[in-house]
Design a protein around this motif. Structure first.
Motif, short mmCIF file in Angstrom:
data_model
loop_
_atom_site.label_atom_id
_atom_site.label_comp_id
_atom_site.label_asym_id
_atom_site.label_seq_id
_atom_site.Cartn_x
_atom_site.Cartn_y
_atom_site.Cartn_z
N ASN A 1 0.84 -1.19 0.00
CA ASN A 1 0.00 0.00 0.00
C ASN A 1 0.88 1.25 0.00
N ARG A 2 0.99 1.90 -1.15
CA ARG A 2 1.85 3.08 -1.27
C ARG A 2 1.38 4.22 -0.37
N ALA A 3 0.08 4.24 -0.07
CA ALA A 3 -0.48 5.33 0.74
C ALA A 3 -0.38 5.08 2.24
N ALA A 4 0.16 3.92 2.63
CA ALA A 4 0.20 3.58 4.06
C ALA A 4 1.10 4.53 4.82
N ALA A 5 0.60 4.97 5.97
CA ALA A 5 1.39 5.88 6.81
C ALA A 5 0.89 5.78 8.24
N ILE A 6 1.81 5.58 9.17
CA ILE A 6 1.47 5.57 10.59
C ILE A 6 1.89 6.92 11.16
N PRO A 7 0.97 7.68 11.74
CA PRO A 7 1.31 9.03 12.21
C PRO A 7 2.07 8.99 13.53
N ALA A 8 2.75 10.07 13.82
CA ALA A 8 3.32 10.24 15.16
C ALA A 8 2.17 10.45 16.14
N GLY A 9 2.34 9.91 17.33
CA GLY A 9 1.28 10.05 18.34
C GLY A 9 0.45 8.78 18.45
N GLU A 10 -0.84 8.93 18.69
CA GLU A 10 -1.69 7.77 18.90
C GLU A 10 -1.80 6.93 17.63
N VAL A 11 -1.80 5.61 17.83
CA VAL A 11 -1.87 4.66 16.72
C VAL A 11 -3.12 3.81 16.88
N SER A 12 -3.87 3.68 15.80
CA SER A 12 -5.09 2.88 15.81
C SER A 12 -4.90 1.62 14.99
N ILE A 13 -5.88 0.73 15.07
CA ILE A 13 -5.84 -0.49 14.25
C ILE A 13 -5.74 -0.13 12.78
N ARG A 14 -6.50 0.88 12.33
CA ARG A 14 -6.49 1.20 10.91
C ARG A 14 -5.12 1.70 10.45
N ASP A 15 -4.38 2.38 11.34
CA ASP A 15 -3.04 2.86 10.97
C ASP A 15 -2.12 1.68 10.65
N VAL A 16 -2.13 0.68 11.51
CA VAL A 16 -1.27 -0.49 11.32
C VAL A 16 -1.79 -1.35 10.18
N ALA A 17 -3.12 -1.54 10.13
CA ALA A 17 -3.70 -2.37 9.08
C ALA A 17 -3.43 -1.81 7.69
#
Length: 571
Positions: free
Chosen positions: A392-408
């Protein structure tokens, strides 16, 4: 029973004419609403497409209003219940039951589908989920080439005959044959081996079309197979993966094919059947509900119905609003998934992006490989190497709180983890195959992404990572395919041909997906049916903090004659 208005039945020299409209969708992949669960907002892409069955429903209603519902049929060419967090949720988190209907089934029933073909991704969650989904449908799920091993007979209805009743005129019988993909035997071997077999589309169409033709005035195939002849299966099965055009050319008696699987758009294509000399219409709407195919068949009656002309086009779902009836019906199912994917599971010390993962070693991909390798290391004393692709080229985990959707978002496929044993020579061959992803160049650039990327899907570019010691190598794209992997080392030492690794891969690759060398026949060291995406989520939950600095490194490099290749950031 639907009748025609008197002005709809035209007498011309004793001949009666009628136009039938057949609509088609395909590769919906769990897209119910125009929603991106990974970004938690309405779906959008570079072409500003929209997605989802709620949009398809509006298009279908408009067509029915324009031509009369009695003049229409609605088909789908497969891959319906896998591909989004919604699909995953109702297969794994809150699995569908007899009492709880799958949202995709509920929507398709409400829209009024006539029939659908079985797609290969229908098997991803096992036969029990598929059979439950099938029972929930108010229309047949067709697959003439999915055969029961014990009986040799189709395990799903091979075809259905729909009669379009006409007041004041003869009824029109439409035969709909469903064909699925022979690659299921490879991709979902764990679910179907010893239970089902999947012979070729052409072979089964040659068997079934004469029977369907004898009962029908018009024959339409819904085929979960791309139009152009190609295959990622190599010699693993004796049948091509994509061959819808070959079916149209080879099998007499077919009038049209609704194409699926390839995720390309074909508004209209005609193929001449080599036996009859008659044109066969092919069309494929764009995936995820971005398009709806619209086929029109002009027929003339004189003792029997005869097809006079046919044509097709595709309608864009971006041109309409979601059907409020479908939204009201399934908004609670959607809301459950939104709540699930937004659940907080930890924090991230800095932003992680997969945007550059095709061209350089990134913490995002190293994180996936690290988690995979850790799990395989529990089952072996061999040095562990892990392989994964930039899905997924658009995948990005933000700084700060992480959710299931961020990792998924890093891992959008429902793959499971497998560990196999490969030698150094076999690993090098594997990486050479992966390096096909790039075009051959004459220098280091700078290049745009398009200038260095060959016509290979991102999911077939695997990147390697060593767990206990770095696995380092260069991909020299100034060299031809097959001679690109240079300076392959483990822990700083050249990798000997006989050196053995435990290699972490996903089940799609281990089953032969992509036709990579050695991997499908390699001894299996680990296969506990663990979903890779869930392993990533569980790791973040357990660690509490995801720190990109822990996954910083540069174990592989993209070079041209030894010089680093520059791929422009916005390329």
């Amino acid at each position: 029973m639907f009748g025609l208005r008197p002005d709809e039945l035209t007498e011309v020299s004793g001949l009666r004419t009628f136009t039938l409209t057949v609509m088609g969708s395909t590769d919906l992949h769990g897209n119910l609403f125009n929603w991106d669960y990974y970004l938690d907002r309405e779906f959008d892409d570079f072409a500003h497409n929209d997605v989802g069955l709620a949009k398809i429903s509006t298009l279908v209603s408009q067509v029915r209003a324009d031509v009369g519902r009695h003049r229409t049929l609605l088909l789908d060419a497969g891959d319906t219940i896998q591909g989004t967090p919604l699909a995953y949720y109702y297969a794994k988190v809150e699995p569908i039951t007899r009492a709880h209907v799958h949202p995709m089934a509920a929507a398709m029933n409400a829209i009024g589908y006539t029939a659908a073909a079985v797609g290969n991704h229908e098997f991803n969650y096992g036969l029990q989920v598929l059979r439950t989904f099938e029972r929930q449908l108010e229309f047949p799920l067709l697959a003439a080439n999915a055969l029961d091993v014990t009986t040799g007979q189709p395990a799903f209805p091979p075809y259905v005959i729909k009669t379009v009743w006409r007041t004041g005129g003869p009824p029109l019988r439409v035969g709909i044959l469903g064909l699925t993909n022979p690659g299921i035997a490879v991709w979902d071997r764990a679910h179907v081996e010893g239970v089902l077999t999947f012979p070729g589309l052409v072979e089964q169409a040659l068997h079934w079309v004469p029977e369907v033709r004898s009962k029908s005035d018009l024959v339409v195939i819904a085929a979960h197979s791309g139009a152009d002849l190609s295959s990622s299966l190599g010699d693993q099965v004796p049948f091509p993966e994509n061959c819808a055009e070959l079916v149209a050319e080879t099998v007499p008696g077919v009038d049209a094919v609704l194409v699926g699987h390839a995720h390309v758009e074909i508004p209209q294509r005609f193929v001449t059947n080599k036996v009859t000399g008659r044109p066969v219409l092919l069309t494929e709407p764009l995936f995820w509900g971005k398009r709806l195919s619209l086929m029109e068949f002009d027929l003339r009656y004189d003792q029997r119905w005869e097809l006079v002309a046919s044509r097709s086009e595709v309608l864009s779902s971006a041109s309409v609003e979601e059907d409020p009836r479908i939204v009201r019906l399934l908004r609670h199912d959607h809301a459950k998934v939104v709540d699930y994917v937004n659940a907080r599971i930890g924090t991230c010390a800095g932003a992680m992006s997969a945007a550059r993962s095709r061209f350089e070693d990134t913490p995002a991909l190293r994180f996936i490989n690290h988690v995979q390798a850790l799990e395989i290391a529990k089952s072996t004393s061999l040095p562990v190497v892990s392989l994964c692709a930039p899905f997924n080229r658009a995948a990005a985990i933000p700084a700060g709180e992480v959710s299931i959707r961020d990792v998924a978002g890093l891992y959008i496929f429902d793959n499971t983890l497998v560990g196999v044993r490969l030698t150094g020579a076999q690993l090098r061959d594997f990486l050479e195959e992966s390096a096909r992803y790039f075009r051959q160049v004459s220098g280091p650039g700078p290049f745009s992404a398009a200038e260095v990327s060959a016509d290979v899907p991102d999911y077939n570019f695997d990147i390697a990572y060593g767990l206990t010691a770095p696995l380092t190598y260069s991909i020299d794209i100034a060299q031809p395919v097959g001679s690109r992997i240079t300076d392959l080392r483990f822990g700083g030492e050249p990798v000997a041909d006989s050196f053995e690794f435990a290699v972490a891969v996903n089940n799609y690759r281990q089953a032969g997906g992509g036709d990579f060398p050695h991997i499908a026949s390699a001894p299996v060291l680990h296969n506990q049916q663990q979903e890779i995406r869930q392993l990533l989520i569980d790791w973040v939950k357990a660690a509490g903090v995801l720190n990109p600095a822990d996954f910083t490194g540069s174990d592989w490099r993209l070079v041209a004659a030894g010089s680093p290749v520059e791929v422009t950031p916005n390329g």
